[in-house]
Motif scaffolding. Sequence first.
Motif, short mmCIF file in Angstrom:
data_model
loop_
_atom_site.label_atom_id
_atom_site.label_comp_id
_atom_site.label_asym_id
_atom_site.label_seq_id
_atom_site.Cartn_x
_atom_site.Cartn_y
_atom_site.Cartn_z
N VAL A 79 0.83 -1.21 0.00
CA VAL A 79 0.00 0.00 0.00
C VAL A 79 0.86 1.26 0.00
N ILE A 80 1.89 1.28 0.87
CA ILE A 80 2.76 2.45 0.96
C ILE A 80 3.52 2.66 -0.34
N ASN A 81 4.03 1.58 -0.93
CA ASN A 81 4.78 1.68 -2.18
C ASN A 81 3.90 2.26 -3.29
N PHE A 82 2.67 1.77 -3.39
CA PHE A 82 1.77 2.25 -4.44
C PHE A 82 1.43 3.73 -4.23
N ALA A 83 1.20 4.10 -2.97
CA ALA A 83 0.88 5.50 -2.67
C ALA A 83 2.05 6.42 -3.01
N LEU A 84 3.27 5.99 -2.69
CA LEU A 84 4.45 6.81 -2.98
C LEU A 84 4.68 6.95 -4.47
N VAL A 85 4.45 5.86 -5.21
CA VAL A 85 4.61 5.91 -6.66
C VAL A 85 3.63 6.90 -7.27
N LYS A 86 2.39 6.85 -6.80
CA LYS A 86 1.37 7.76 -7.34
C LYS A 86 1.68 9.21 -7.00
N THR A 87 2.30 9.46 -5.84
CA THR A 87 2.57 10.83 -5.44
C THR A 87 3.91 11.36 -5.95
N LEU A 88 4.91 10.48 -6.04
CA LEU A 88 6.26 10.91 -6.42
C LEU A 88 6.66 10.50 -7.82
N ALA A 89 6.60 9.21 -8.09
CA ALA A 89 7.12 8.71 -9.36
C ALA A 89 6.27 9.10 -10.56
N THR A 90 4.95 9.08 -10.40
CA THR A 90 4.07 9.37 -11.53
C THR A 90 4.26 10.77 -12.10
N PRO A 91 4.33 11.83 -11.28
CA PRO A 91 4.56 13.16 -11.85
C PRO A 91 5.90 13.25 -12.59
N ILE A 92 6.93 12.61 -12.03
CA ILE A 92 8.25 12.61 -12.68
C ILE A 92 8.19 11.82 -13.97
N GLU A 93 7.49 10.71 -13.94
CA GLU A 93 7.31 9.87 -15.11
C GLU A 93 6.63 10.66 -16.24
N ASN A 94 5.60 11.39 -15.90
CA ASN A 94 4.88 12.19 -16.89
C ASN A 94 5.72 13.36 -17.40
N ALA A 95 6.52 13.93 -16.50
CA ALA A 95 7.39 15.05 -16.90
C ALA A 95 8.45 14.58 -17.90
N ILE A 96 9.02 13.41 -17.65
CA ILE A 96 10.02 12.85 -18.57
C ILE A 96 9.38 12.49 -19.91
N LYS A 97 8.14 12.02 -19.85
CA LYS A 97 7.42 11.70 -21.08
C LYS A 97 7.23 12.97 -21.92
N LYS A 98 6.99 14.09 -21.25
CA LYS A 98 6.80 15.35 -21.97
C LYS A 98 8.10 15.81 -22.59
N ILE A 99 9.21 15.59 -21.89
CA ILE A 99 10.52 15.93 -22.46
C ILE A 99 10.78 15.10 -23.69
N SER A 100 10.41 13.82 -23.62
CA SER A 100 10.60 12.90 -24.74
C SER A 100 9.78 13.31 -25.95
N ALA A 101 8.55 13.80 -25.71
CA ALA A 101 7.67 14.19 -26.81
C ALA A 101 8.03 15.55 -27.39
N GLN A 102 8.55 16.47 -26.55
CA GLN A 102 8.91 17.81 -27.00
C GLN A 102 10.32 18.18 -26.53
N PRO A 103 11.34 17.46 -26.98
CA PRO A 103 12.70 17.71 -26.50
C PRO A 103 13.21 19.12 -26.80
N GLU A 104 12.79 19.69 -27.94
CA GLU A 104 13.25 21.02 -28.32
C GLU A 104 12.77 22.10 -27.35
N LYS A 105 11.68 21.83 -26.65
CA LYS A 105 11.11 22.80 -25.73
C LYS A 105 11.88 22.84 -24.40
N PHE A 106 12.52 21.72 -24.06
CA PHE A 106 13.16 21.63 -22.75
C PHE A 106 14.68 21.46 -22.77
N LEU A 107 15.19 20.80 -23.80
CA LEU A 107 16.62 20.53 -23.87
C LEU A 107 17.30 21.41 -24.91
#
Length: 326
Positions: A79-107
């Motif tokens: 339960v704790i692991n799932f909660a932490l992933v949803k609060t910490l890892a998921t936003p980072i995961e989505n942010a990296i996905k956005k960098i991957s989709a629009q690299p010119e905007k961020f890198l």
Amino acid sequence: MKIQNNNNPIYKNPNFSGFLDNKKVLKGLEYIADHSATFIAGTELAGALLLRPVSISLTPKTKKENKKWAISKSVASGVINFALVKTLATPIENAIKKISAQPEKFLSKKSIKNLKGNSTKLAESNNFKFLAHSFKIGTNILASFPKTLLTVGLMTIVADKILNKKQENKASNTPNFKGKLTDTLSKKIAKVFDKKGLQDFSKKVSDKNFDDLLLYAKDTLLTTLFSIETLKNKKIEKKNKKPLIINSVVSTGLAIISSMTIEKVLDKPIQKSINNFKQKHLNDAKLHKYVEGLNLARSTFILAIIYYGIIPIISTFAGEKLSKEK
């Protein structure tokens, strides 16, 4: 886990069948590739709440008290692991996905060229994948200490309030934590990716097992912290602490060994199957996503069966026997 590349696929497993050509299945593989942390955490949650408790209950010649604490630890950790992933890892995961989709905007252009290498797109580059994956693992390592504290705390509640009263466990309704994708987070992560030294390092190790070592280090750190916090916890009787700690140490050790063994055993037999799958979808722009998702799904399920289904019986039994006073 290794970073997948065309010349050396990871976690290659045999017996692919035609169902992989189904559009819904391919869409699912793409989702898994884009949301690896969520997929893994969801699988681990199911294993921790269902498969592992059943395995622990079936462990022979083990006291009910030790089984109770082992099950409590499994439920709390899941339960704790799932909660932490949803609060910490998921936003980072989505942010990296956005960098991957629009690299010119961020890198910077220089960083994109350096990371892309011979790949057509940045998202297909092993260098970029390595940085993205390592960043996610690093976040989990930083979260290890609070996770351990929360796990030990929740474990005592589960043992005292739920299992002791023999109530049916209905802990599947975990909190719905939502993290919004923001440009701010993507920009901060991109600043790290822009560092030349880190880019050069990724080129050297992106096709090696370096990130495997990070995962093993994370598991080892979690087990060590859990053992320390268990010893300090006054709500757990002294007689229950030793088997619980031994159970955790044996479980982690067997998980690491089995992970390394499975990878070596399945590496060569699956090479042909992976290549055949690639050939069938050679002209699909999302091929790299399908292969990444396929490898992740297969390896996650196989290791979940071993870690949550087989190892708990061995580790619980070992905790019982090795903790007995001679």
